[in-house]
Design a protein around this motif. Structure first.
Motif, PDB file in Angstrom:
ATOM      1  N   ALA A 226     -27.876  12.940 -36.261  1.00 28.23           N
ATOM      2  CA  ALA A 226     -28.420  12.318 -37.479  1.00 28.23           C
ATOM      3  C   ALA A 226     -29.322  13.241 -38.283  1.00 28.23           C
ATOM      4  O   ALA A 226     -30.147  12.771 -39.073  1.00 28.23           O
ATOM      5  CB  ALA A 226     -29.161  11.020 -37.142  1.00 28.23           C
ATOM      6  N   VAL A 227     -29.177  14.553 -38.098  1.00 28.53           N
ATOM      7  CA  VAL A 227     -29.969  15.500 -38.886  1.00 28.53           C
ATOM      8  C   VAL A 227     -29.095  16.422 -39.737  1.00 28.53           C
ATOM      9  O   VAL A 227     -29.613  17.159 -40.569  1.00 28.53           O
ATOM     10  CB  VAL A 227     -30.888  16.367 -37.987  1.00 28.53           C
ATOM     11  N   ALA A 228     -27.775  16.358 -39.547  1.00 27.01           N
ATOM     12  CA  ALA A 228     -26.875  17.290 -40.223  1.00 27.01           C
ATOM     13  C   ALA A 228     -25.507  16.637 -40.397  1.00 27.01           C
ATOM     14  O   ALA A 228     -25.225  15.588 -39.809  1.00 27.01           O
ATOM     15  CB  ALA A 228     -26.754  18.579 -39.406  1.00 27.01           C
ATOM     16  N   PRO A 229     -24.626  17.263 -41.160  1.00 26.65           N
ATOM     17  CA  PRO A 229     -23.280  16.698 -41.338  1.00 26.65           C
ATOM     18  C   PRO A 229     -22.426  16.746 -40.079  1.00 26.65           C
ATOM     19  O   PRO A 229     -21.326  16.196 -40.064  1.00 26.65           O
ATOM     20  CB  PRO A 229     -22.676  17.586 -42.440  1.00 26.65           C
ATOM     21  N   ARG A 230     -22.896  17.398 -39.032  1.00 24.39           N
ATOM     22  CA  ARG A 230     -22.193  17.460 -37.750  1.00 24.39           C
ATOM     23  C   ARG A 230     -23.239  17.416 -36.635  1.00 24.39           C
ATOM     24  O   ARG A 230     -24.433  17.611 -36.900  1.00 24.39           O
ATOM     25  CB  ARG A 230     -21.384  18.758 -37.653  1.00 24.39           C
ATOM     26  N   PRO A 231     -22.831  17.153 -35.411  1.00 20.83           N
ATOM     27  CA  PRO A 231     -23.796  17.247 -34.313  1.00 20.83           C
ATOM     28  C   PRO A 231     -24.423  18.644 -34.318  1.00 20.83           C
ATOM     29  O   PRO A 231     -23.713  19.649 -34.423  1.00 20.83           O
ATOM     30  CB  PRO A 231     -22.934  17.015 -33.070  1.00 20.83           C
ATOM     31  N   TRP A 232     -25.743  18.690 -34.191  1.00 21.05           N
ATOM     32  CA  TRP A 232     -26.461  19.955 -34.393  1.00 21.05           C
ATOM     33  C   TRP A 232     -26.861  20.561 -33.052  1.00 21.05           C
ATOM     34  O   TRP A 232     -27.769  20.085 -32.383  1.00 21.05           O
ATOM     35  CB  TRP A 232     -27.693  19.727 -35.259  1.00 21.05           C
ATOM     36  N   ARG A 233     -26.217  21.653 -32.657  1.00 20.23           N
ATOM     37  CA  ARG A 233     -26.591  22.360 -31.443  1.00 20.23           C
ATOM     38  C   ARG A 233     -27.800  23.237 -31.741  1.00 20.23           C
ATOM     39  O   ARG A 233     -27.775  24.110 -32.615  1.00 20.23           O
ATOM     40  CB  ARG A 233     -25.420  23.227 -30.953  1.00 20.23           C
ATOM     41  N   ALA A 234     -28.870  23.013 -31.017  1.00 23.32           N
ATOM     42  CA  ALA A 234     -30.142  23.702 -31.281  1.00 23.32           C
ATOM     43  C   ALA A 234     -30.186  25.031 -30.534  1.00 23.32           C
ATOM     44  O   ALA A 234     -30.966  25.216 -29.590  1.00 23.32           O
ATOM     45  CB  ALA A 234     -31.306  22.813 -30.890  1.00 23.32           C
TER      46      ALA A 234
ATOM     47  N   HIS B   3     -33.259   8.307 -47.224  1.00 25.36           N
ATOM     48  CA  HIS B   3     -34.266   8.454 -46.167  1.00 25.36           C
ATOM     49  C   HIS B   3     -33.636   8.751 -44.814  1.00 25.36           C
ATOM     50  O   HIS B   3     -34.310   9.276 -43.921  1.00 25.36           O
ATOM     51  CB  HIS B   3     -35.127   7.186 -46.092  1.00 25.36           C
ATOM     52  N   ASN B   4     -32.345   8.431 -44.623  1.00 22.75           N
ATOM     53  CA  ASN B   4     -31.703   8.680 -43.343  1.00 22.75           C
ATOM     54  C   ASN B   4     -30.609   9.736 -43.446  1.00 22.75           C
ATOM     55  O   ASN B   4     -29.674   9.756 -42.645  1.00 22.75           O
ATOM     56  CB  ASN B   4     -31.118   7.387 -42.758  1.00 22.75           C
ATOM     57  N   HIS B   5     -30.755  10.635 -44.409  1.00 21.46           N
ATOM     58  CA  HIS B   5     -29.732  11.657 -44.607  1.00 21.46           C
ATOM     59  C   HIS B   5     -30.152  13.000 -43.983  1.00 21.46           C
ATOM     60  O   HIS B   5     -31.161  13.096 -43.288  1.00 21.46           O
ATOM     61  CB  HIS B   5     -29.417  11.785 -46.096  1.00 21.46           C
ATOM     62  N   ALA B   6     -29.358  14.019 -44.248  1.00 17.50           N
ATOM     63  CA  ALA B   6     -29.475  15.296 -43.527  1.00 17.50           C
ATOM     64  C   ALA B   6     -30.696  16.099 -43.941  1.00 17.50           C
ATOM     65  O   ALA B   6     -31.127  16.072 -45.101  1.00 17.50           O
ATOM     66  CB  ALA B   6     -28.214  16.128 -43.743  1.00 17.50           C
ATOM     67  N   ILE B   7     -31.222  16.840 -42.967  1.00 12.73           N
ATOM     68  CA  ILE B   7     -32.282  17.811 -43.237  1.00 12.73           C
ATOM     69  C   ILE B   7     -31.824  19.231 -42.911  1.00 12.73           C
ATOM     70  O   ILE B   7     -32.530  20.187 -43.211  1.00 12.73           O
ATOM     71  CB  ILE B   7     -33.554  17.486 -42.426  1.00 12.73           C
ATOM     72  N   LEU B   8     -30.640  19.371 -42.320  1.00 13.61           N
ATOM     73  CA  LEU B   8     -30.097  20.673 -41.945  1.00 13.61           C
ATOM     74  C   LEU B   8     -28.646  20.797 -42.425  1.00 13.61           C
ATOM     75  O   LEU B   8     -27.879  19.837 -42.347  1.00 13.61           O
ATOM     76  CB  LEU B   8     -30.125  20.865 -40.423  1.00 13.61           C
ATOM     77  N   ALA B   9     -28.289  21.964 -42.908  1.00 12.15           N
ATOM     78  CA  ALA B   9     -26.896  22.351 -43.192  1.00 12.15           C
ATOM     79  C   ALA B   9     -26.212  21.484 -44.241  1.00 12.15           C
ATOM     80  O   ALA B   9     -24.990  21.459 -44.307  1.00 12.15           O
ATOM     81  CB  ALA B   9     -26.073  22.358 -41.893  1.00 12.15           C
ATOM     82  N   TRP B  10     -26.975  20.793 -45.088  1.00 13.52           N
ATOM     83  CA  TRP B  10     -26.357  20.036 -46.163  1.00 13.52           C
ATOM     84  C   TRP B  10     -26.136  20.942 -47.364  1.00 13.52           C
ATOM     85  O   TRP B  10     -26.636  22.070 -47.410  1.00 13.52           O
ATOM     86  CB  TRP B  10     -27.211  18.825 -46.539  1.00 13.52           C
ATOM     87  N   SER B  11     -25.384  20.463 -48.315  1.00 11.28           N
ATOM     88  CA  SER B  11     -25.168  21.233 -49.538  1.00 11.28           C
ATOM     89  C   SER B  11     -25.419  20.338 -50.744  1.00 11.28           C
ATOM     90  O   SER B  11     -25.597  19.123 -50.598  1.00 11.28           O
ATOM     91  CB  SER B  11     -23.730  21.779 -49.591  1.00 11.28           C
ATOM     92  N   GLU B  12     -25.394  20.922 -51.923  1.00 13.00           N
ATOM     93  CA  GLU B  12     -25.619  20.143 -53.141  1.00 13.00           C
ATOM     94  C   GLU B  12     -24.489  19.145 -53.382  1.00 13.00           C
ATOM     95  O   GLU B  12     -24.592  18.265 -54.236  1.00 13.00           O
ATOM     96  CB  GLU B  12     -25.735  21.064 -54.349  1.00 13.00           C
ATOM     97  N   HIS B  13     -23.415  19.260 -52.593  1.00 11.97           N
ATOM     98  CA  HIS B  13     -22.270  18.367 -52.761  1.00 11.97           C
ATOM     99  C   HIS B  13     -22.297  17.173 -51.808  1.00 11.97           C
ATOM    100  O   HIS B  13     -21.583  16.200 -52.035  1.00 11.97           O
ATOM    101  CB  HIS B  13     -20.966  19.146 -52.557  1.00 11.97           C
ATOM    102  N   CYS B  14     -23.112  17.236 -50.750  1.00 15.98           N
ATOM    103  CA  CYS B  14     -23.146  16.140 -49.789  1.00 15.98           C
ATOM    104  C   CYS B  14     -24.333  16.298 -48.859  1.00 15.98           C
ATOM    105  O   CYS B  14     -24.567  17.383 -48.314  1.00 15.98           O
ATOM    106  CB  CYS B  14     -21.848  16.103 -48.964  1.00 15.98           C
ATOM    107  N   VAL B  15     -25.055  15.200 -48.647  1.00 16.14           N
ATOM    108  CA  VAL B  15     -26.200  15.217 -47.741  1.00 16.14           C
ATOM    109  C   VAL B  15     -26.046  14.186 -46.623  1.00 16.14           C
ATOM    110  O   VAL B  15     -27.012  13.817 -45.960  1.00 16.14           O
ATOM    111  CB  VAL B  15     -27.526  14.975 -48.503  1.00 16.14           C
ATOM    112  N   ALA B  16     -24.817  13.724 -46.404  1.00 18.37           N
ATOM    113  CA  ALA B  16     -24.570  12.708 -45.382  1.00 18.37           C
ATOM    114  C   ALA B  16     -24.683  13.307 -43.984  1.00 18.37           C
ATOM    115  O   ALA B  16     -24.501  14.512 -43.781  1.00 18.37           O
ATOM    116  CB  ALA B  16     -23.187  12.091 -45.571  1.00 18.37           C
ATOM    117  N   THR B  17     -24.964  12.452 -43.012  1.00 24.46           N
ATOM    118  CA  THR B  17     -24.999  12.878 -41.618  1.00 24.46           C
ATOM    119  C   THR B  17     -23.777  12.335 -40.883  1.00 24.46           C
ATOM    120  O   THR B  17     -23.157  11.355 -41.293  1.00 24.46           O
ATOM    121  CB  THR B  17     -26.255  12.346 -40.897  1.00 24.46           C
ATOM    122  N   HIS B  18     -23.446  12.982 -39.765  1.00 21.95           N
ATOM    123  CA  HIS B  18     -22.371  12.486 -38.913  1.00 21.95           C
ATOM    124  C   HIS B  18     -22.901  11.339 -38.067  1.00 21.95           C
ATOM    125  O   HIS B  18     -24.034  11.384 -37.575  1.00 21.95           O
ATOM    126  CB  HIS B  18     -21.844  13.610 -38.021  1.00 21.95           C
TER     127      HIS B  18
END
Length: 330
Positions: free
Chosen positions: A264-272, A146-161
């Motif tokens: 908290a939306v991607a594996p790295r800080p997400w510049r919009a 529920h607190n994992h990535a919604i952007l730029a994740w892959s099938e190998h990892c959905v963790a956020t930075h």
């Protein structure tokens, strides 16, 4: 915790040499992340090289009007520095939101950028995690996410930075400075964190054995009008559900400059950048802020249980930019 050797370095070259001599060696700053991972045997270094006595602390001004935060500067000292508070208020707010006072007094600026994900599957050696052991799978994809990535994740990892501090640094085009036995180098923060791809264990573009020496913040007039907002599951110390660092400069009703980064939306800080491009030179209205947020989040791919993050991020972008446009103070 497994046995390890400990060295306290007093010269930068000595620290680099000690790490280069042993493949299992690691630099130790405040230890607020690394030591926890060692206790869980997620990290098993054979040698720790303490860098806190190196001459790499403090905040200094640059000739062009920017700042450099030394790598061993504590989070508390960075947040309290008068020029950080005046020129980059969102950075101070992010650091203060990032941890308890005890942790901020120990954690270092360089270590903050290098902290590992707080994904529970990563921290538990009995669970599958490609970031911990490549090729064994990602337990979070079909598990608790529920607190994992919604952007730029892959099938190998959905963790956020996990870093709060890195979010405004991304918004303000920070540059990571480092040194190796071969010399010095720099990496823009936009290139510092690697795409997750099929090797989520490879997290940064730092050369092997490199030591972060500082974080350079270029001059940015817009950064003086900035804010960091963090949504979390409890008001006390907790990692972000979604966070935002935003800065806005409006003149004669039109946006002259805007910076937006999400945490908290991607594996790295997400510049919009899509949202920024949609806003610059246009009117500063809530409707346009919402439209820009929707354009940014059109690429989101939420998992089964974290789709709420899309609406939360959209609302945060609109709310914080509206507050900045109206000049509200907190």
């Amino acid at each position: 915790m497994r046995e390890f050797a400990y060295h306290r370095a007093t010269e930068v070259r000595d620290a680099l040499t000690l790490v280069a001599e042993e493949s299992g060696a690691r630099f130790l700053g405040g230890g607020t992340n690394l030591v926890d991972l060692m206790k869980n045997e997620v990290e098993t270094p054979t040698r720790l090289v303490d860098v806190r006595q190196l001459p790499l602390d403090g905040v200094r001004e640059t000739d062009d009007g920017g700042l450099v935060i030394g790598a061993t500067t504590t989070n508390s000292d960075a947040a309290a520095h008068p020029e950080v508070r005046r020129r980059y208020p969102a950075l101070t707010q992010a650091i203060l939101a990032g941890a308890s006072g005890q942790l901020r007094n120990m954690a270092t600026a360089g270590g903050n950028l290098l902290q590992r994900t707080r994904c529970s599957y990563f921290a538990d050696v009995t669970e599958p995690c490609n970031k911990r052991v490549p090729g064994i799978g990602c337990g979070a994809i079909d598990g608790v996410h529920h607190n994992h990535a919604i952007l730029a994740w892959s099938e190998h990892c959905v963790a956020t930075h996990a870093s709060d501090m890195a979010v405004p640094l991304a918004a303000f085009d920070a540059v990571v400075q480092y040194v190796t036995l071969d010399g010095t180098g720099e990496i823009p923060l936009s290139e510092f964190y690697l795409p997750v791809g099929d090797r989520p264990d490879r997290e940064t573009a730092l050369p092997r054995g490199a030591l972060i020496t500082g974080i350079a913040l270029p001059p940015a007039a817009v950064a003086r009008h900035s804010r960091y907002r963090k949504v979390r599951e409890r008001a006390s110390y907790a990692f972000a559900t979604v966070s935002i660092a935003a800065a806005l400069e409006v003149r004669d009703g039109l946006i002259q400059d805007v910076r937006i980064a999400l945490g908290a939306v991607a594996p790295r800080p997400w510049r919009a950048r899509t949202a920024e491009a949609a806003l610059v030179h246009g009117p500063a209205t809530a409707e346009r802020f919402r439209a820009a947020a929707e354009a940014e989040l059109a690429a989101a791919q939420p998992l089964q249980h974290n789709g709420y993050k899309v609406a939360l991020a959209r609302n945060l972008i609109e709310a914080v930019l509206t507050e900045l446009a109206e000049g509200r103070q907190y």
